[in-house]
Scaffold this motif. Sequence first.
Motif, short mmCIF file in Angstrom:
data_model
loop_
_atom_site.label_atom_id
_atom_site.label_comp_id
_atom_site.label_asym_id
_atom_site.label_seq_id
_atom_site.Cartn_x
_atom_site.Cartn_y
_atom_site.Cartn_z
N LEU A 12 0.79 -1.37 0.19
CA LEU A 12 -0.03 -0.15 0.04
C LEU A 12 0.89 1.21 0.23
O LEU A 12 0.55 2.11 -0.54
CB LEU A 12 -1.02 0.07 1.14
N ALA A 13 1.80 1.32 0.68
CA ALA A 13 2.89 2.38 0.63
C ALA A 13 3.38 2.58 -0.76
O ALA A 13 3.63 3.76 -1.04
CB ALA A 13 4.06 2.19 1.72
N ALA A 14 3.81 1.49 -1.47
CA ALA A 14 4.48 1.43 -2.57
C ALA A 14 3.45 2.14 -3.82
O ALA A 14 3.74 3.10 -4.50
CB ALA A 14 5.01 0.19 -3.19
N ASN A 15 2.25 1.91 -3.43
CA ASN A 15 1.22 2.45 -4.31
C ASN A 15 0.96 3.89 -4.26
O ASN A 15 0.60 4.71 -5.04
CB ASN A 15 -0.21 1.62 -3.84
N ARG A 16 1.52 4.46 -3.02
CA ARG A 16 1.60 6.11 -3.11
C ARG A 16 2.85 6.71 -3.66
O ARG A 16 3.03 7.91 -3.62
CB ARG A 16 1.43 6.42 -1.55
N GLY A 17 3.75 5.82 -4.32
CA GLY A 17 4.97 6.32 -4.71
C GLY A 17 4.85 6.30 -6.17
O GLY A 17 3.64 6.91 -6.87
N LEU A 18 5.83 6.53 -7.05
CA LEU A 18 6.01 6.68 -8.48
C LEU A 18 5.52 5.43 -9.16
O LEU A 18 5.79 4.44 -8.93
CB LEU A 18 7.39 7.09 -8.68
N ARG A 19 4.71 5.75 -10.36
CA ARG A 19 4.27 4.97 -11.10
C ARG A 19 4.72 5.20 -12.53
O ARG A 19 4.80 6.06 -13.00
CB ARG A 19 2.61 5.03 -10.97
N HIS A 76 14.88 1.42 -2.06
CA HIS A 76 13.56 1.72 -2.76
C HIS A 76 12.77 0.59 -2.57
O HIS A 76 13.44 -0.51 -2.67
CB HIS A 76 13.47 2.38 -3.89
N ASP A 77 11.49 0.52 -2.41
CA ASP A 77 10.54 -0.63 -2.74
C ASP A 77 10.31 -0.54 -4.18
O ASP A 77 9.83 0.38 -4.77
CB ASP A 77 9.42 -0.55 -1.76
N HIS A 78 10.13 -1.53 -4.92
CA HIS A 78 9.75 -1.98 -6.35
C HIS A 78 8.75 -2.82 -6.31
O HIS A 78 8.98 -4.16 -5.68
CB HIS A 78 11.04 -2.46 -7.21
N VAL A 79 7.65 -2.41 -6.84
CA VAL A 79 6.25 -3.43 -6.90
C VAL A 79 5.82 -3.60 -8.55
O VAL A 79 5.90 -2.56 -8.96
CB VAL A 79 5.23 -3.07 -6.06
N LEU A 80 5.86 -4.72 -8.80
CA LEU A 80 5.30 -4.91 -10.36
C LEU A 80 3.82 -5.48 -9.94
O LEU A 80 3.70 -6.52 -9.60
CB LEU A 80 6.05 -5.91 -10.87
N ILE A 81 3.02 -4.75 -10.95
CA ILE A 81 1.72 -5.29 -10.90
C ILE A 81 1.35 -5.89 -12.37
O ILE A 81 1.69 -5.02 -13.11
CB ILE A 81 0.68 -4.20 -10.76
N GLY A 82 0.95 -6.96 -12.30
CA GLY A 82 0.78 -7.87 -13.82
C GLY A 82 -0.39 -6.95 -14.57
O GLY A 82 -1.52 -6.78 -14.08
N ARG A 83 -0.24 -6.90 -15.76
CA ARG A 83 -1.36 -6.40 -16.73
C ARG A 83 -1.61 -7.74 -17.66
O ARG A 83 -0.89 -8.76 -17.85
CB ARG A 83 -0.92 -5.36 -17.68
N ALA A 84 -2.84 -7.55 -18.50
CA ALA A 84 -3.35 -8.67 -19.00
C ALA A 84 -2.69 -9.25 -20.19
O ALA A 84 -2.29 -10.28 -20.34
CB ALA A 84 -4.73 -8.26 -19.41
N GLY A 85 -1.78 -8.18 -20.92
CA GLY A 85 -0.94 -8.76 -21.83
C GLY A 85 0.42 -9.26 -21.39
O GLY A 85 1.30 -9.58 -22.28
N GLY A 86 0.84 -9.23 -20.16
CA GLY A 86 2.05 -9.46 -19.80
C GLY A 86 2.47 -10.90 -19.94
O GLY A 86 3.71 -11.27 -20.22
N VAL A 87 1.60 -11.92 -19.68
CA VAL A 87 1.96 -13.18 -19.83
C VAL A 87 2.43 -13.86 -21.17
O VAL A 87 2.91 -14.69 -21.46
CB VAL A 87 0.82 -14.34 -19.16
N GLU A 88 1.62 -13.12 -22.17
CA GLU A 88 2.06 -13.45 -23.72
C GLU A 88 3.40 -12.61 -24.15
O GLU A 88 3.72 -13.17 -25.14
CB GLU A 88 0.71 -13.35 -24.46
N ARG A 89 3.53 -11.52 -23.60
CA ARG A 89 4.81 -11.03 -23.90
C ARG A 89 5.97 -11.61 -24.09
O ARG A 89 6.28 -12.52 -23.38
CB ARG A 89 4.99 -9.58 -23.08
N ASP A 90 6.84 -11.48 -25.02
CA ASP A 90 8.39 -12.05 -25.01
C ASP A 90 9.08 -11.64 -23.88
O ASP A 90 9.05 -10.61 -23.34
CB ASP A 90 9.19 -11.64 -26.30
#
Length: 136
Positions: A12-19, A76-90
């Motif tokens: 939740l803290a990372a969500n208030r950071g840079l996107r 820094h904390d780094h958080v990756l949020i998956g998007r729908a097209g991410g699993v098919e990407r190279d």
Amino acid sequence: MAQVLTKRSDFLAANRGLRVARPGFVLLTRPNGGLGQRYGITVTKKIGNAVVRNRMKRRFREILRAALPQFGLADHDHVLIGRAGGVERDFDALGQELEHALERAKAGKGDPARGRRPRRGKRQIPSQKASGSAPS
């Protein structure tokens, strides 16, 4: 090696950071007060079933392990949020996108937040927004 985020409060803290948004994922970064490089991964059920989500998390984990030592932001904390097209990407394309996203984050160039969507039942009818009163 970077530590893994496990507490909800850290996410939740990372969500208030840079996107920084990319086609396959969204990268969130936020200073953590000298705790070193930490990372977290989240993939929602919107993406697919458990097999698809776990595959995406494994791929993200590997690209983070490769990119964070060289391109990651210190303390820094780094958080990756998956998007729908991410699993098919190279896989190599995902790695390049992560490096580019980390470079943008280092430069302080984030994408604007979309804003929070209203919860169900809290939406106002457009005519109510303009007049500010209840319909008669």
